[in-house]
Design a protein around this motif. Structure first.
Motif, PDB file in Angstrom:
ATOM      1  N   ARG A 123      12.658  11.114  -4.172  1.00  0.00           N
ATOM      2  CA  ARG A 123      11.798   9.906  -4.367  1.00  0.00           C
ATOM      3  C   ARG A 123      12.492   9.192  -5.694  1.00  0.00           C
ATOM      4  NH1 ARG A 123       5.861  11.928  -2.961  1.00  0.00           N
ATOM      5  NH2 ARG A 123       5.439   9.806  -3.755  1.00  0.00           N
ATOM      6  N   VAL A 124      13.638   8.596  -5.366  1.00  0.00           N
ATOM      7  CA  VAL A 124      14.538   8.493  -6.796  1.00  0.00           C
ATOM      8  C   VAL A 124      13.914   7.318  -7.437  1.00  0.00           C
ATOM      9  CG1 VAL A 124      16.890   8.136  -7.528  1.00  0.00           C
ATOM     10  CG2 VAL A 124      16.547   9.505  -5.817  1.00  0.00           C
ATOM     11  N   ASP A 125      13.535   6.151  -6.638  1.00  0.00           N
ATOM     12  CA  ASP A 125      12.880   5.013  -7.230  1.00  0.00           C
ATOM     13  C   ASP A 125      11.879   5.340  -8.028  1.00  0.00           C
ATOM     14  OD1 ASP A 125      14.883   2.949  -6.652  1.00  0.00           O
ATOM     15  OD2 ASP A 125      14.187   3.258  -4.464  1.00  0.00           O
ATOM     16  N   GLU A 126      10.907   6.157  -7.449  1.00  0.00           N
ATOM     17  CA  GLU A 126       9.690   6.451  -8.204  1.00  0.00           C
ATOM     18  C   GLU A 126       9.918   7.362  -9.241  1.00  0.00           C
ATOM     19  OE1 GLU A 126       6.511   7.603  -5.173  1.00  0.00           O
ATOM     20  OE2 GLU A 126       8.156   7.527  -4.044  1.00  0.00           O
ATOM     21  N   ALA A 127      10.696   8.274  -9.277  1.00  0.00           N
ATOM     22  CA  ALA A 127      11.287   9.075 -10.291  1.00  0.00           C
ATOM     23  C   ALA A 127      11.829   8.211 -11.574  1.00  0.00           C
ATOM     24  CB  ALA A 127      12.451  10.144  -9.991  1.00  0.00           C
ATOM     25  N   LEU A 128      12.449   7.134 -11.206  1.00  0.00           N
ATOM     26  CA  LEU A 128      13.050   6.197 -12.482  1.00  0.00           C
ATOM     27  C   LEU A 128      11.904   5.685 -13.235  1.00  0.00           C
ATOM     28  CD1 LEU A 128      15.363   5.236 -13.678  1.00  0.00           C
ATOM     29  CD2 LEU A 128      15.595   3.227 -12.081  1.00  0.00           C
ATOM     30  N   ASN A 129      11.179   5.060 -11.948  1.00  0.00           N
ATOM     31  CA  ASN A 129       9.900   4.296 -12.657  1.00  0.00           C
ATOM     32  C   ASN A 129       9.023   5.120 -13.714  1.00  0.00           C
ATOM     33  OD1 ASN A 129      10.424   1.817 -11.520  1.00  0.00           O
ATOM     34  ND2 ASN A 129       9.382   2.424  -9.635  1.00  0.00           N
ATOM     35  N   ALA A 130       8.774   6.425 -13.394  1.00  0.00           N
ATOM     36  CA  ALA A 130       8.112   7.242 -14.054  1.00  0.00           C
ATOM     37  C   ALA A 130       8.859   7.547 -15.596  1.00  0.00           C
ATOM     38  CB  ALA A 130       7.779   8.678 -13.240  1.00  0.00           C
ATOM     39  N   ALA A 131      10.098   7.835 -15.329  1.00  0.00           N
ATOM     40  CA  ALA A 131      10.903   8.204 -16.587  1.00  0.00           C
ATOM     41  C   ALA A 131      10.653   7.049 -17.481  1.00  0.00           C
ATOM     42  CB  ALA A 131      12.203   8.462 -16.247  1.00  0.00           C
ATOM     43  N   ARG A 132      10.952   6.037 -16.866  1.00  0.00           N
ATOM     44  CA  ARG A 132      10.897   4.632 -17.803  1.00  0.00           C
ATOM     45  C   ARG A 132       9.508   4.360 -18.521  1.00  0.00           C
ATOM     46  NH1 ARG A 132      14.629   0.765 -14.255  1.00  0.00           N
ATOM     47  NH2 ARG A 132      16.535   1.067 -15.170  1.00  0.00           N
ATOM     48  N   GLN A 133       8.589   4.769 -17.868  1.00  0.00           N
ATOM     49  CA  GLN A 133       7.133   4.618 -18.370  1.00  0.00           C
ATOM     50  C   GLN A 133       6.782   5.767 -19.465  1.00  0.00           C
ATOM     51  OE1 GLN A 133       4.904   2.484 -17.752  1.00  0.00           O
ATOM     52  NE2 GLN A 133       3.344   3.444 -19.258  1.00  0.00           N
TER      53      GLN A 133
END
Length: 704
Positions: free
Chosen positions: A87-97
């Motif tokens: 779930r790569v897009d969600e993973a990127l959003n979480a890391a950026r948060q």
């Protein structure tokens, strides 16, 4: 009695010690008393991930975030778990948060890098990893991840440096030695790559991928026996995973034991209904050079599947408006190759570049491989308006350079052959991209618009088997150098241990092209014509030994196979006239080797097949008017050869006619084919200016 804080600390200690069941029991006990305790939920989420319950892990950490939305570590760990679940897009959003909440959170930058790498945004991933290293330069995994991404971009030196940084901090990680070995192998440091793969195997004796990569390194070093052993070891650990690599090594070693069964298995896999969805990986060049006949349809299927898997994450340049609207009257053409040195392809194109009309075209040569000081390399470079070395640039940087040069038509002379970098073409640096000469088949890629062929090697009916639009040149598609150089000394048969009065059959193709089926025919001819010998190239000692053994098995004295070492082009070309008749291989036939023999006046008998790779020699022969040397099947091939070898007058007449044709025909000059290329380039560019899609260009459309 322990208070709840002490219990939580004990649970965390148990968790870290790997006593997961005991830790989980305490966490749940505490959670019953404190259902809104975000940290307990967070720890339970991490534990759930470790015991392979990802959905539960994500749910618990998301609940922890709902309760305490300002905890960066919650988002960072959620990112890791989401990434594992693709779930790569969600993973990127979480890391950026996490980074927004804590700008110096190294692990969050690393997680962002992992997601960006998965999404194909390598440049931004590299920035993220480097930021993580700046914050925490002692954490080994950051270097490992950065090394992997740099290798994906083609920055091999950078990848190697980061893998070595990782191993300096953590020397017990077999994946790092394996990936280091791959980067070294891609850089051409094969001996060092072997050492790295061995170290990975020492750390993990069941490491199938490391054995397979070790085998590939041995292949590059010409150590085919060792390569076969490594691939067989791979298959013993992970059955069938190295079948295609094993076939490749066996072909080069002329080790035909079990080769047909392995090849049939690969063909069946590609033909199977679920091939597109399977995890089977079959490189297109390895497939079309199998020692058994395949079809153009299967070759296309193999290439399309390979291309989609390998390049689907690459983000192409989308804006070519600057090139489209440029006022320059000349069309700027770039030729991309790793072979701009003393190489077979270079001998074909040596004079092609300089003959382009400079009133209408500008020619750029882009090198992605080694160069040398050979005369052919110097001629190529001097024939270009600009010659650019892209070897040490990443794929993206190389493509960027091509785009900045405002190339309108980019011609790939490599395809999927050794030293290729199709990742550059996948970036779409030019508005029109062409497959030509190096790869005898479709690349199966949406980023290639046209393929340059002729009506013989790819008939119009076969367009459906090519993802590129077919451009059918009205002459043989293969260019040739009109300034062939030969050694000044006249060779003699005694120099090459050839009997003076023997009938000499010659075949100078790479030994991997020799198949048991064709060798059966050659052996019968040697038995039926006792005064004959077969002259071959001693490409590697393993193949030589195995061919001698196979001759003996077929009742032919191994001494009747005469092997000569490879020589520089000038010497090799000069000595070919010592042969009486050249025997072509099948189903992979001669290309440059065919044109070399024919222009020297040595007849060649070939067998025409159903695909591009098996029709090049016959294209040359029919262009010269020697259709009688083109066989339709093995029986006819053997009959043609036997008749010529036993009727010397007939062969002599043929040689004299061939000599006259070579002197009068312009097939062995680049002038005519360059004019046809330019017509095709003009037509491609006109269509592009009118915003039309690429369409076939037929041979009858070319001017006479």
């Amino acid at each position: 009695m322990e208070n709840d804080q002490t219990l939580l600390e004990r649970a965390v200690s148990l968790h870290r010690a790997g006593m997961l069941a005991d830790a989980e029991a305490i966490y749940h006990d505490l959670l019953r008393r404190h259902p809104q305790h975000a940290q307990i939920l967070h720890f339970l989420g991490i534990l759930a991930s470790e015991i392979k319950k990802p959905d539960q892990a994500i749910e618990m950490i998301q609940e922890a975030i709902r309760i305490e939305p300002h905890r960066a570590e919650f988002y960072s760990n959620l990112s890791s778990i989401l990434h594992e679940q693709l779930r790569v897009d969600e993973a990127l959003n979480a890391a950026r948060q996490a980074i927004r909440l804590e700008p110096d959170f190294a692990e969050a930058y690393n997680n962002a890098g992992n997601a960006l790498h998965q999404l194909g945004d390598f440049a931004t991933a590299i920035e993220a990893y480097r930021r993580a290293i700046t914050i925490n330069p002692d954490y080994a995994m950051f270097y490992f991840n950065l090394g992997n991404t740099l290798r994906s971009t083609g920055d091999l030196s950078g990848a190697i440096a980061n893998f070595e940084q990782f191993l300096g901090r953590r020397s017990d990680f077999p994946e790092a030695y394996n990936n280091l070995g791959i980067a070294l192998m891609e850089l051409g440091a094969f001996e060092r790559s072997v050492q790295s793969f061995y170290r990975a195997i020492q750390l993990r004796p069941s490491y199938a991928e490391a054995y397979e990569n070790l085998g590939k390194a041995w292949v590059e070093l010409g150590m085919y026996t060792e390569a076969i052993q490594a691939f067989e070891q791979t298959n013993s650990i992970k059955p069938q995973s190295a079948d295609i690599a094993l076939i490749y090594a066996k072909q080069h070693a002329c080790d035909w034991n079990g080769l047909d069964d392995l090849s049939q298995k690969i063909v069946a896999q590609v033909a199977s209904q679920d091939f597109d969805q399977s995890k089977i990986s079959v490189p297109p060049f390895a497939f079309l050079t199998l020692p058994i006949e395949t079809s153009a349809a299967l070759q296309q299927r193999c290439a399309r599947t390979w291309t989609r898997r390998k390049f689907e994450k690459i983000r192409p340049f989308s804006d070519h408006s600057r090139v489209r609207l440029h006022s320059r009257n000349k069309i700027r053409v770039g030729y991309l190759s790793a072979d701009f040195y003393a190489h077979a392809t270079s001998y074909l194109v040596a004079e092609l570049f300089k003959h382009h009309c400079r009133d209408r075209f500008e020619i750029f040569g882009y090198s992605i491989g080694k160069t040398d000081q050979s005369s052919v390399a110097q001629r190529i470079q001097s024939g270009c308006d600009a010659f650019v070395d892209l070897t040490n640039l990443s794929h993206r940087a190389a493509a960027q350079r091509i785009q900045e040069d405002e190339i309108q038509i980019l011609v790939d002379l490599k395809g999927y052959t050794r030293g290729c970098r199709p990742e550059i073409m996948a970036q779409r640096p030019a508005p029109i991209q062409v497959n030509y000469l190096g790869f005898p088949g479709t690349m199966g890629a949406d980023f290639i618009d046209y393929i340059l062929v002729d009506d013989w090697i790819v008939p119009a009916a076969d367009q459906r088997y090519f993802t590129e639009q077919r451009v059918a040149l009205p002459v043989c598609y293969q260019p040739n150098d009109g300034q062939m150089e030969l050694a000044s000394d006249r060779p003699t048969r005694s120099q090459y241990h050839l009997p003076e009065n023997a009938f000499v059959f010659g075949s100078w193709c790479n030994p991997y092209k020799i198949t048991p089926t064709v060798f059966d025919v050659w052996a019968r001819l040697l038995r039926e014509i006792p005064e004959s010998v077969l002259w071959l190239i001693d490409n590697n000692p393993t193949a030589t030994k195995n061919l001698q053994r196979e001759a003996s098995i077929r009742g032919v004295d191994a001494d009747r196979l005469i092997f000569s070492k490879p020589q520089p082009s000038l010497i090799h070309l000069a000595r070919q006239v010592l042969a009486d008749l050249v025997l072509d291989t099948y189903p992979v036939c001669a290309h440059t080797t065919a044109s070399d023999a024919l222009r020297l006046g040595v007849p060649m008998v070939t067998l025409i097949g159903a695909t591009f790779v098996s029709r090049v020699a016959s294209s040359l022969l029919q262009e010269l008017g020697f259709q009688e040397l083109i066989a339709k099947n093995l029986k006819e091939y053997e009959e043609i050869v036997f008749a010529l070898a036993t009727q010397r007058w007939k062969l002599q007449s043929l040689r004299e006619r061939l000599g006259r044709q070579v002197r009068s025909h312009d097939i062995f000059s680049s002038h005519r084919i360059v004019r046809h290329l330019e017509f095709a380039f003009d037509r491609m560019w006109s269509r592009h200016l009118w915003q039309e899609k690429a369409q076939p260009i037929f041979s009858h459309e070319f001017p006479a």
